[in-house]
Design a protein around this motif. Structure first.
Motif, PDB file in Angstrom:
ATOM      1  N   THR A 230      43.270  14.645  21.335  1.00 42.43           N
ATOM      2  CA  THR A 230      42.045  13.979  20.910  1.00 42.43           C
ATOM      3  C   THR A 230      41.491  14.646  19.652  1.00 42.43           C
ATOM      4  O   THR A 230      41.919  15.726  19.256  1.00 42.43           O
ATOM      5  CB  THR A 230      40.992  14.001  22.032  1.00 42.43           C
ATOM      6  N   ILE A 231      40.502  13.996  19.043  1.00 37.00           N
ATOM      7  CA  ILE A 231      39.976  14.423  17.740  1.00 37.00           C
ATOM      8  C   ILE A 231      38.526  14.884  17.906  1.00 37.00           C
ATOM      9  O   ILE A 231      37.698  14.135  18.441  1.00 37.00           O
ATOM     10  CB  ILE A 231      40.043  13.260  16.740  1.00 37.00           C
ATOM     11  N   PRO A 232      38.181  16.084  17.472  1.00 37.04           N
ATOM     12  CA  PRO A 232      36.788  16.542  17.552  1.00 37.04           C
ATOM     13  C   PRO A 232      35.916  15.876  16.502  1.00 37.04           C
ATOM     14  O   PRO A 232      36.414  15.333  15.514  1.00 37.04           O
ATOM     15  CB  PRO A 232      36.905  18.052  17.293  1.00 37.04           C
ATOM     16  N   GLY A 233      34.600  15.904  16.716  1.00 30.90           N
ATOM     17  CA  GLY A 233      33.665  15.411  15.707  1.00 30.90           C
ATOM     18  C   GLY A 233      33.188  13.999  15.908  1.00 30.90           C
ATOM     19  O   GLY A 233      32.655  13.384  14.975  1.00 30.90           O
ATOM     20  N   GLY A 234      33.358  13.451  17.112  1.00 31.97           N
ATOM     21  CA  GLY A 234      32.930  12.079  17.367  1.00 31.97           C
ATOM     22  C   GLY A 234      31.421  11.910  17.307  1.00 31.97           C
ATOM     23  O   GLY A 234      30.654  12.881  17.283  1.00 31.97           O
ATOM     24  N   TYR A 235      30.987  10.663  17.300  1.00 29.14           N
ATOM     25  CA  TYR A 235      29.560  10.343  17.163  1.00 29.14           C
ATOM     26  C   TYR A 235      28.826  10.430  18.493  1.00 29.14           C
ATOM     27  O   TYR A 235      27.761  11.043  18.589  1.00 29.14           O
ATOM     28  CB  TYR A 235      29.408   8.945  16.566  1.00 29.14           C
ATOM     29  N   MET A 236      29.391   9.841  19.540  1.00 32.64           N
ATOM     30  CA  MET A 236      28.689   9.785  20.823  1.00 32.64           C
ATOM     31  C   MET A 236      29.490  10.364  21.989  1.00 32.64           C
ATOM     32  O   MET A 236      28.947  10.582  23.057  1.00 32.64           O
ATOM     33  CB  MET A 236      28.313   8.327  21.157  1.00 32.64           C
ATOM     34  N   ILE A 237      30.769  10.583  21.797  1.00 35.85           N
ATOM     35  CA  ILE A 237      31.604  11.117  22.885  1.00 35.85           C
ATOM     36  C   ILE A 237      31.964  12.560  22.545  1.00 35.85           C
ATOM     37  O   ILE A 237      32.740  12.822  21.617  1.00 35.85           O
ATOM     38  CB  ILE A 237      32.878  10.280  23.078  1.00 35.85           C
ATOM     39  N   THR A 238      31.391  13.503  23.271  1.00 32.21           N
ATOM     40  CA  THR A 238      31.633  14.920  23.022  1.00 32.21           C
ATOM     41  C   THR A 238      32.999  15.337  23.544  1.00 32.21           C
ATOM     42  O   THR A 238      33.642  14.618  24.325  1.00 32.21           O
ATOM     43  CB  THR A 238      30.569  15.773  23.719  1.00 32.21           C
ATOM     44  N   ASP A 239      33.439  16.532  23.133  1.00 34.35           N
ATOM     45  CA  ASP A 239      34.712  17.066  23.622  1.00 34.35           C
ATOM     46  C   ASP A 239      34.679  17.219  25.139  1.00 34.35           C
ATOM     47  O   ASP A 239      35.667  16.957  25.828  1.00 34.35           O
ATOM     48  CB  ASP A 239      35.015  18.413  22.968  1.00 34.35           C
ATOM     49  N   LYS A 240      33.543  17.640  25.658  1.00 35.88           N
ATOM     50  CA  LYS A 240      33.382  17.798  27.107  1.00 35.88           C
ATOM     51  C   LYS A 240      33.514  16.451  27.807  1.00 35.88           C
ATOM     52  O   LYS A 240      34.180  16.329  28.842  1.00 35.88           O
ATOM     53  CB  LYS A 240      32.027  18.416  27.429  1.00 35.88           C
ATOM     54  N   ALA A 241      32.891  15.417  27.224  1.00 34.25           N
ATOM     55  CA  ALA A 241      32.961  14.078  27.814  1.00 34.25           C
ATOM     56  C   ALA A 241      34.396  13.558  27.817  1.00 34.25           C
ATOM     57  O   ALA A 241      34.820  12.884  28.764  1.00 34.25           O
ATOM     58  CB  ALA A 241      32.059  13.120  27.041  1.00 34.25           C
ATOM     59  N   ILE A 242      35.151  13.872  26.772  1.00 33.83           N
ATOM     60  CA  ILE A 242      36.557  13.449  26.718  1.00 33.83           C
ATOM     61  C   ILE A 242      37.347  14.085  27.849  1.00 33.83           C
ATOM     62  O   ILE A 242      38.141  13.417  28.526  1.00 33.83           O
ATOM     63  CB  ILE A 242      37.170  13.822  25.354  1.00 33.83           C
ATOM     64  N   ARG A 243      37.145  15.380  28.059  1.00 34.37           N
ATOM     65  CA  ARG A 243      37.857  16.071  29.148  1.00 34.37           C
ATOM     66  C   ARG A 243      37.507  15.465  30.502  1.00 34.37           C
ATOM     67  O   ARG A 243      38.377  15.320  31.381  1.00 34.37           O
ATOM     68  CB  ARG A 243      37.518  17.561  29.125  1.00 34.37           C
ATOM     69  N   GLU A 244      36.241  15.082  30.668  1.00 34.45           N
ATOM     70  CA  GLU A 244      35.821  14.466  31.928  1.00 34.45           C
ATOM     71  C   GLU A 244      36.454  13.088  32.101  1.00 34.45           C
ATOM     72  O   GLU A 244      36.841  12.706  33.214  1.00 34.45           O
ATOM     73  CB  GLU A 244      34.297  14.369  31.971  1.00 34.45           C
ATOM     74  N   LEU A 245      36.554  12.343  30.994  1.00 31.98           N
ATOM     75  CA  LEU A 245      37.185  11.022  31.065  1.00 31.98           C
ATOM     76  C   LEU A 245      38.656  11.132  31.457  1.00 31.98           C
ATOM     77  O   LEU A 245      39.181  10.301  32.209  1.00 31.98           O
ATOM     78  CB  LEU A 245      37.067  10.307  29.715  1.00 31.98           C
ATOM     79  N   LEU A 246      39.323  12.176  30.971  1.00 32.66           N
ATOM     80  CA  LEU A 246      40.742  12.356  31.270  1.00 32.66           C
ATOM     81  C   LEU A 246      40.990  12.707  32.737  1.00 32.66           C
ATOM     82  O   LEU A 246      42.119  12.618  33.208  1.00 32.66           O
ATOM     83  CB  LEU A 246      41.336  13.448  30.373  1.00 32.66           C
ATOM     84  N   SER A 247      39.941  13.074  33.432  1.00 25.04           N
ATOM     85  CA  SER A 247      40.100  13.418  34.851  1.00 25.04           C
ATOM     86  C   SER A 247      39.762  12.257  35.775  1.00 25.04           C
ATOM     87  O   SER A 247      39.847  12.384  37.000  1.00 25.04           O
ATOM     88  CB  SER A 247      39.195  14.608  35.206  1.00 25.04           C
TER      89      SER A 247
END
Length: 344
Positions: A230-247
């Motif tokens: 994944t790519i850091p620096g998004g507007y509304m989806i944080t890195d933490k939120a991405i990790r949670e989505l992947l679970s």
């Protein structure tokens, strides 16, 4: 003194926008019996008038000229003597996207031994080194080319790339290349007129790219592997939120997203995948919503560098749609059958 440069380029690009392919053109093309009929249906558009003079008949030739057309438009606009500095910065930073795509193609060439087609756009092409990149035998040669083109900041993304038999390292290198591109784009955006709006648009591009990666990873069952892609620096989806989505499961994704507009995207992916069991729905839905969101943010703005960003994005989607239609006709498929895959 009143600066006439922004009114000029805004009027020019908005005029060019009026010459792009519309729903009506698509409907006419869907009834075409062959490639020449399809091109005849868009004769009055800018891209249609370009092809009218070429008389190209095969898809491969048409595909090559589509990218030459886009390169021609970019070079023409970049040549304007009264182009505002911020407009030129956006144009120059944005087209590095094609350098990244060409670097990825060069990596693919090395790992498979098969030559991939390069896109004749970007800094490497402008330096006359695209052919050399396409035949680069190893990473050292790619690194040398990047150094000559002052793209050395992309070299670290290639470190650890395995040239054969390692899919994970390939995906990781590609993700690092994309991350570096978006980081540079955000840095450019922060220093120009209408910085907050352009930064928001770039952040949305990152968010949509990450939603695409996450959705595909969940469907394919490779959630853990995808965490590094994944790519850091998004507007509304944080890195933490991405990790949670992947679970989570695909059925849980919509409720995990705080943004209503992103929930809408996730719901549409879920519903379409449930009906078709085809992972290709992810890319199609992401592209559709990406264009919608960017149109809402960028299209209304004038007298701003945002007109340049919107023009480039709009032309990319125009070329995407035209490639799909012409490829369908070349393969004997009715354009009507692929209309759902178009993004307008």
């Amino acid at each position: 003194m009143f600066d006439t440069r922004y009114p000029f380029i805004s009027a020019y690009l908005k005029g060019e926008e009026a010459k792009t392919i519309t729903f009506d053109h698509i409907n006419r093309m869907s009834m075409a019996s062959d490639i020449q009929d399809a091109l005849g249906a868009i004769r009055q558009t800018d891209i249609g008038s370009y092809f009218e003079e070429l008389h190209a008949r095969t898809f491969d030739v048409l595909d090559e000229h589509l990218w030459r057309y886009f390169a021609q438009r970019i070079n023409y606009i970049g040549s304007f003597k009264l182009l505002p500095g911020d407009i030129l910065k956006v144009l120059s930073a944005y087209i590095v996207k094609y350098d990244v795509l060409n670097i990825k193609a060069a990596l693919q060439n090395i790992s498979t031994g098969k030559k991939s087609r390069m896109i004749p756009i970007g800094i490497i092409h402008n330096n006359g080194l695209l052919d050399k990149l396409s035949t680069a035998p190893d990473l050292d040669n790619i690194t040398e080319i990047l150094t000559k083109c002052k793209l050395g900041n992309y070299i670290p993304a290639l470190e650890g790339y395995a040239t054969a038999g390692e899919t994970k390292s390939k995906f990781l290198a590609e993700a690092k290349l994309d991350s570096e591109y978006y980081k540079n784009l955000l840095e450019i955006a922060r220093g120009i007129k209408d910085s907050p709006t352009l930064s928001k648009a770039i952040g949305l591009l990152i968010d949509m790219a990450n939603l695409q990666v996450v959705s595909r990873a969940i469907i394919e069952g490779i959630e853990l592997d995808a965490a590094g892609y994944t790519i850091p620096g998004g507007y509304m989806i944080t890195d933490k939120a991405i990790r949670e989505l992947l679970s989570c499961k695909l059925t849980e994704m919509p409720q995990r997203l705080e943004s209503a507009q992103y929930r809408r995207v996730a719901e549409e992916i879920l519903n379409s995948y449930s009906k078709t069991n085809s992972i290709t729905v992810v890319d199609r839905i992401i592209d559709k919503h990406k264009l919608r969101l960017l149109r809402e943010i960028l299209s209304p703005r004038t007298l701003s560098p945002l007109v340049m960003a919107w023009y480039l994005i709009l032309k990319e989607f125009e070329i995407r749609n035209l490639r799909l239609i012409l490829k369908a006709i070349a393969d004997g498929i009715s354009p009507e059958e692929i209309k759902e895959y178009l993004v307008l």
